[in-house]
Design an enzyme around this catalytic site. Sequence first.
Site, PDB file in Angstrom:
ATOM      1  N   TYR A  53      38.603  49.563  41.158  1.00 30.94           N
ATOM      2  CA  TYR A  53      38.581  48.236  41.631  1.00 30.94           C
ATOM      3  C   TYR A  53      37.342  47.638  41.965  1.00 30.94           C
ATOM      4  O   TYR A  53      36.602  48.304  42.832  1.00 30.94           O
ATOM      5  CB  TYR A  53      39.689  47.868  42.434  1.00 30.94           C
ATOM      6  CG  TYR A  53      41.316  48.231  41.966  1.00 30.94           C
ATOM      7  CD1 TYR A  53      41.449  48.331  40.664  1.00 30.94           C
ATOM      8  CD2 TYR A  53      42.287  48.237  43.051  1.00 30.94           C
ATOM      9  CE1 TYR A  53      42.558  49.024  40.142  1.00 30.94           C
ATOM     10  CE2 TYR A  53      43.618  48.582  42.431  1.00 30.94           C
ATOM     11  CZ  TYR A  53      43.785  48.560  41.177  1.00 30.94           C
ATOM     12  OH  TYR A  53      45.098  48.914  40.700  1.00 30.94           O
ATOM     13  N   GLY A 215      51.508  38.849  34.724  1.00 31.12           N
ATOM     14  CA  GLY A 215      50.308  38.083  34.471  1.00 31.12           C
ATOM     15  C   GLY A 215      50.423  36.629  35.063  1.00 31.12           C
ATOM     16  O   GLY A 215      49.563  35.762  34.732  1.00 31.12           O
ATOM     17  N   GLY A 219      55.626  33.334  37.406  1.00 31.74           N
ATOM     18  CA  GLY A 219      55.338  32.597  38.597  1.00 31.74           C
ATOM     19  C   GLY A 219      55.354  31.172  38.544  1.00 31.74           C
ATOM     20  O   GLY A 219      54.776  30.129  39.375  1.00 31.74           O
TER      21      GLY A 219
END
Length: 330
Positions: A53, A215, A219
């Site tokens: 990351y 993704g 939401g």
Amino acid sequence: MQYTHLGRSGLSVSRLVLGTMNFGPQTSEEDSHAIMDRAHAHGINFFDTANVYGIQPGDGVTEEIIGRWFATGGDRREKTVLATKVYLPTGNGPNESALSALHIRRAFEASLKRLQTDYIDLFQMHHIDRNTPWEEIWEAFSVLRQQGKVLYFGSSNFAGWHIAQAQEAARSRHFLGLVSEQSRYNLMTRWAELEVLPAARAYGVGVIPWGPLNGGVLGGVLRKLKEGGAYRGVSGHAAAALAQHREAIEAYEKLSADLGEDPAHVGLAWLLAQDGVTGPIIGPRTTEQLDGSLRALQITLDDDTLAKLDQLFPSPAPNGAKPAPEAYAW
């Protein structure tokens, strides 16, 4: 905060997992530290990261940000159940990826250095390695365990039969084996229900869903688009999902509104209601997003609401939400 045991282990972890993938690329170090402090204030003790990351694969920028946060003291490390991963390339050499004993050792020591710690609570395989035998993998992991450098081991992106393979190989060595599996799982992506979740439940492996809002599509993407936001909802995988399932997403957002809840919180609450799920990974870019996520822990979805969600986003099995082999055999 609500807590549960990680799989069949005695380790207590929060039911929301703080994902750190945004630390560095999307969130500044200062804001990342603030998010981690706020997570602790809320009782979130389970932090997930990976050695790749960061701004570029292999840079380990995110681990370094976490390490500098640990170094500020205040029992931050002691209060954190720290999970990181190994598998993806950390360089261009032939032994700088996958799960050979050599790469495991080198990648692990590099993670320890970046994280400024002397042990990892949960060390996870980021992907299945089809070329390295389980005898080699578990031997390498057992050395780390004997040295006191790792307490528990987990997997990510495994198929159900990979989980079974791993556990039977560990059992033959009288080794605890996996205690967790990170799997892509959300209302719109339910393939894990066919074989991954049943295998995990059978072997006492806690499931940690990643991509819990697909993704950002779950939401409240349509509402945010109307408001001029939701930059993640109009590109790549999210754009394709939105185009394919727009009608269902509209109905989902309306259902959430009827419940008086944010769609993101409903999506997380649905995952928390699934048998075998330890807790979804949330990836807040701000402390405000983190604060909002806690609402999911307070939502109880009744049977009628769960049935409506199943109708909007059904299991991929033609016979409904059934595991294999009934999902496709009868």
